[in-house]
Motif scaffolding. Structure first.
Motif, mmCIF file in Angstrom:
data_model
loop_
_atom_site.group_PDB
_atom_site.id
_atom_site.type_symbol
_atom_site.label_atom_id
_atom_site.label_comp_id
_atom_site.label_asym_id
_atom_site.label_seq_id
_atom_site.Cartn_x
_atom_site.Cartn_y
_atom_site.Cartn_z
ATOM 1 N N THR A 107 2.700 8.947 1.950
ATOM 2 C CA THR A 107 2.916 8.668 3.192
ATOM 3 C C THR A 107 3.730 9.444 4.133
ATOM 4 O OG1 THR A 107 5.516 9.267 1.871
ATOM 5 C CG2 THR A 107 4.467 6.710 1.517
ATOM 6 N N THR A 108 4.034 9.709 5.178
ATOM 7 C CA THR A 108 4.978 10.361 6.280
ATOM 8 C C THR A 108 6.241 10.869 4.914
ATOM 9 O OG1 THR A 108 6.191 8.998 6.878
ATOM 10 C CG2 THR A 108 4.223 9.393 7.726
ATOM 11 N N ALA A 145 3.341 17.868 12.475
ATOM 12 C CA ALA A 145 4.688 17.673 12.472
ATOM 13 C C ALA A 145 4.483 16.615 14.005
ATOM 14 C CB ALA A 145 5.161 18.764 13.078
ATOM 15 N N GLY A 146 3.435 17.257 14.697
ATOM 16 C CA GLY A 146 3.183 16.317 16.949
ATOM 17 C C GLY A 146 3.489 14.592 16.041
ATOM 18 N N TRP A 147 2.410 14.053 15.215
ATOM 19 C CA TRP A 147 2.087 13.069 14.866
ATOM 20 C C TRP A 147 3.311 11.781 14.173
ATOM 21 C CZ3 TRP A 147 -1.420 10.076 16.635
ATOM 22 C CH2 TRP A 147 -2.395 9.002 15.443
ATOM 23 N N THR A 148 3.738 12.833 13.355
ATOM 24 C CA THR A 148 4.551 12.221 12.430
ATOM 25 C C THR A 148 6.418 12.158 13.134
ATOM 26 O OG1 THR A 148 5.419 14.098 11.188
ATOM 27 C CG2 THR A 148 3.735 12.002 9.962
ATOM 28 N N GLY A 149 6.659 13.498 13.490
ATOM 29 C CA GLY A 149 8.003 13.961 14.160
ATOM 30 C C GLY A 149 8.195 14.484 13.459
ATOM 31 N N ARG A 163 0.994 5.755 11.936
ATOM 32 C CA ARG A 163 1.446 6.657 11.054
ATOM 33 C C ARG A 163 2.285 6.665 9.493
ATOM 34 N NH1 ARG A 163 2.458 9.889 16.970
ATOM 35 N NH2 ARG A 163 0.255 8.212 18.338
ATOM 36 N N ARG A 164 2.763 5.409 9.396
ATOM 37 C CA ARG A 164 3.179 5.419 8.225
ATOM 38 C C ARG A 164 2.947 5.985 7.291
ATOM 39 N NH1 ARG A 164 2.672 0.061 6.895
ATOM 40 N NH2 ARG A 164 1.791 -1.182 8.376
ATOM 41 N N LEU A 165 1.227 6.231 6.294
ATOM 42 C CA LEU A 165 0.614 6.972 6.596
ATOM 43 C C LEU A 165 -0.767 7.832 6.683
ATOM 44 C CD1 LEU A 165 -1.065 4.498 3.813
ATOM 45 C CD2 LEU A 165 1.140 5.894 3.012
ATOM 46 N N ALA A 192 0.545 -1.275 0.049
ATOM 47 C CA ALA A 192 0.212 0.065 -0.047
ATOM 48 C C ALA A 192 0.799 1.413 0.000
ATOM 49 C CB ALA A 192 -0.529 0.046 0.939
ATOM 50 N N GLU A 193 2.344 1.343 0.722
ATOM 51 C CA GLU A 193 2.972 2.412 0.705
ATOM 52 C C GLU A 193 3.552 2.771 -0.067
ATOM 53 O OE1 GLU A 193 5.341 2.477 4.617
ATOM 54 O OE2 GLU A 193 4.511 0.673 5.065
ATOM 55 N N GLU A 194 3.819 1.101 -1.387
ATOM 56 C CA GLU A 194 4.269 2.156 -2.379
ATOM 57 C C GLU A 194 3.758 2.182 -3.545
ATOM 58 O OE1 GLU A 194 7.935 -2.496 -2.244
ATOM 59 O OE2 GLU A 194 6.343 -2.181 -2.804
ATOM 60 N N ALA A 195 2.633 1.520 -3.466
ATOM 61 C CA ALA A 195 1.709 2.449 -4.618
ATOM 62 C C ALA A 195 1.291 3.862 -4.218
ATOM 63 C CB ALA A 195 -0.151 1.375 -3.792
ATOM 64 N N VAL A 196 1.460 4.240 -2.929
ATOM 65 C CA VAL A 196 0.301 5.878 -2.213
ATOM 66 C C VAL A 196 1.832 6.633 -3.154
ATOM 67 C CG1 VAL A 196 0.510 7.181 -0.662
ATOM 68 C CG2 VAL A 196 -1.411 4.986 -0.518
ATOM 69 N N THR A 197 2.657 6.272 -2.482
ATOM 70 C CA THR A 197 3.666 6.896 -3.500
ATOM 71 C C THR A 197 4.175 7.036 -5.239
ATOM 72 O OG1 THR A 197 5.458 6.666 -0.808
ATOM 73 C CG2 THR A 197 6.484 7.186 -3.340
ATOM 74 N N ARG A 198 4.046 5.771 -5.523
ATOM 75 C CA ARG A 198 3.750 6.037 -6.927
ATOM 76 C C ARG A 198 2.500 6.863 -7.802
ATOM 77 N NH1 ARG A 198 6.634 4.672 -11.968
ATOM 78 N NH2 ARG A 198 4.402 4.455 -13.401
ATOM 79 N N LEU A 199 1.544 6.925 -6.851
ATOM 80 C CA LEU A 199 0.903 8.207 -7.444
ATOM 81 C C LEU A 199 0.916 9.448 -6.417
ATOM 82 C CD1 LEU A 199 -2.272 4.697 -6.032
ATOM 83 C CD2 LEU A 199 -0.994 5.580 -8.984
ATOM 84 N N VAL A 200 2.155 9.719 -5.729
ATOM 85 C CA VAL A 200 2.110 11.170 -5.876
ATOM 86 C C VAL A 200 1.114 10.930 -4.685
ATOM 87 C CG1 VAL A 200 3.367 13.314 -5.952
ATOM 88 C CG2 VAL A 200 2.506 11.459 -7.888
ATOM 89 N N GLY A 201 0.087 10.293 -3.775
ATOM 90 C CA GLY A 201 -0.860 10.765 -3.234
ATOM 91 C C GLY A 201 -2.140 10.196 -3.712
ATOM 92 N N MET A 202 -3.587 9.768 -2.661
ATOM 93 C CA MET A 202 -4.602 9.179 -3.108
ATOM 94 C C MET A 202 -5.350 10.510 -2.166
ATOM 95 S SD MET A 202 -4.305 5.564 -3.387
ATOM 96 C CE MET A 202 -6.186 5.845 -3.756
ATOM 97 N N GLN A 203 -6.335 10.872 -2.813
ATOM 98 C CA GLN A 203 -7.637 11.947 -2.861
ATOM 99 C C GLN A 203 -8.040 11.036 -1.564
ATOM 100 O OE1 GLN A 203 -8.830 14.459 -5.893
ATOM 101 N NE2 GLN A 203 -10.572 15.381 -4.594
#
Length: 381
Positions: A85-86, A185-189, A69-71, A28-39
């Motif tokens: 992705t973060t 920033a607080g959620w992802t660090g 917190r990876r997405l 899922a993370e690779e796909a979301v990265t490939r798509l430059v995010g998903m609406q």
């Protein structure tokens, strides 16, 4: 003279980049990265978008990425909520900032007159660093300090100037819940990057949505004045033209299947970026179909036949049953109908394993958008 690419060729290229000609072996993370995010303002929409694009995808794959917190879901391109992705939250937020600023300067110009936006943003940041708040709670807290200003406008200042994440269990499959904000920033660090890498982001857009014109890139981004970026990149890009003579840019080695490449039936969720990322969208949706898909409230869930939007769908989930309504915009051939029903059955099995399933032709009520797919309201804020 630049090669001319027809509508079907452009459509096949787009579908190939979007993993809609053939499902991909990816996380899922690779796909979301490939798509430059998903609406993702419809909370469960990305689950269906990923299911249509990946060979092996289960609801837990995305749900776990959200809770771990990876997405994250954050306002980005076109000032809409995106799943990213973060790492991409950091790089894309400064890229998207002009669209967020413009919204404050246009839609909220009058209610924000005379307001110190920076002070509102910092107040909101402090409130959300202390505890996660619902939009209603954030509006109320800000209104206590600025009682002469519209609460929704105050909260939008915070949303648009301070990156906010919608925290789980919102958008977690099978759990859900009300929207609650934390600072990204607080959620992802991590804070957003100090500036956008324009060339890198445009190249990523072309990899996911090309071939594309300057105005296509600007439509996707929700920002203007990007021609100089394409001009700087021109020496390393392939250049084409569409049937109307519009110049199109692309990565030289990106996939561009022929017009006759097979395009299987695919189901797309509400707000899928496939339909929101070009100025001329006829490569995948006709103008007539677009008018039936786009509503005052947003964008309906659609299905593709032979690479074109051919109808809309709606999923009703009960405790022990699931019904998929399909409303085609034109008569389907026997072969097309069989493929739609096969893919629809697979969608039911994905969304409601173990439940009783029903697949039926939609009624006229399908044109009135509701949130039957998610059971939750969409997240504009």
């Amino acid at each position: 003279m630049a090669q001319v690419l027809g509508r079907r060729e452009l459509g096949r290229a787009l579908l190939a980049r979007q993993r809609l000609l053939e499902r991909a072996d990816a996380t899922a993370e690779e796909a979301v990265t490939r798509l430059v995010g998903m609406q993702a303002q419809a909370p469960y929409a990305p689950y269906f978008g990923l299911w249509s694009r990946l060979r092996k995808f289960g609801t837990a794959d995305l749900a776990d990425a959200l809770t771990e917190r990876r997405l994250v879901r954050v306002a980005l391109m076109r000032s809409t909520v995106h799943l990213v992705t973060t790492a991409d939250y950091r790089s894309l937020r400064p890229w998207a900032q002009p669209a967020l600023d413009r919204e404050l300067d246009t839609a909220f110009k009058t209610p924000l007159t005379g307001l110190d936006r920076v002070a509102v943003a910092e107040s909101g940041r402090a409130l959300l660093d202390a505890r996660h708040l619902t939009p209603k709670e954030l509006r109320a807290a800000l209104h206590e300090r600025w009682p002469d200003h519209e609460p929704r406008a105050l909260a939008t200042v915070v949303r648009n100037l301070v990156p906010l994440v919608q925290v789980p269990p919102r958008a977690v499959w099978g759990v859900g819940g009300t929207t609650r904000y934390a600072t990204a920033a607080g959620w992802t660090g991590a804070e957003p990057a100090p500036a956008a890498d324009f060339e890198h982001i445009v190249l990523r857009y072309l990899a996911a949505f090309g071939p594309a014109s300057v105005t296509d890139v600007q439509t996707w981004a929700g920002r203007t004045r990007l021609r100089p970026v394409l001009e700087r990149l021109r020496p390393q890009l392939a250049v084409f033209r569409d049937e109307h003579g519009v110049e199109l840019f692309d990565l030289p080695n990106a996939p561009r299947p022929g017009a006759d490449a097979r395009a299987p039936v695919r189901f797309l969720p509400e707000y899928d970026n496939l339909l929101a990322s070009h100025t001329d969208r006829t490569r995948v949706i006709s103008e007539e179909a677009r008018k039936r898909v786009m509503t005052g409230n947003g964008m309906r869930a659609t299905f593709l036949v032979d690479g074109q939007v051919t109808g809309v769908w709606k999923l009703h989930l009960g405790k022990a049953s699931a019904t998929l309504e399909i409303d085609p915009f034109r008569p389907l051939t026997a072969t097309e109908r069989a493929e739609v029903e096969t893919e629809g059955t697979r969608l039911l099995e994905f969304a409601a394993p173990g439940a009783s399933h029903d697949l039926r032709r939609g009624t006229a009520t399908l044109v009135d958008r509701d949130d039957a797919v998610t059971g939750e309201e969409s997240d504009r804020q």
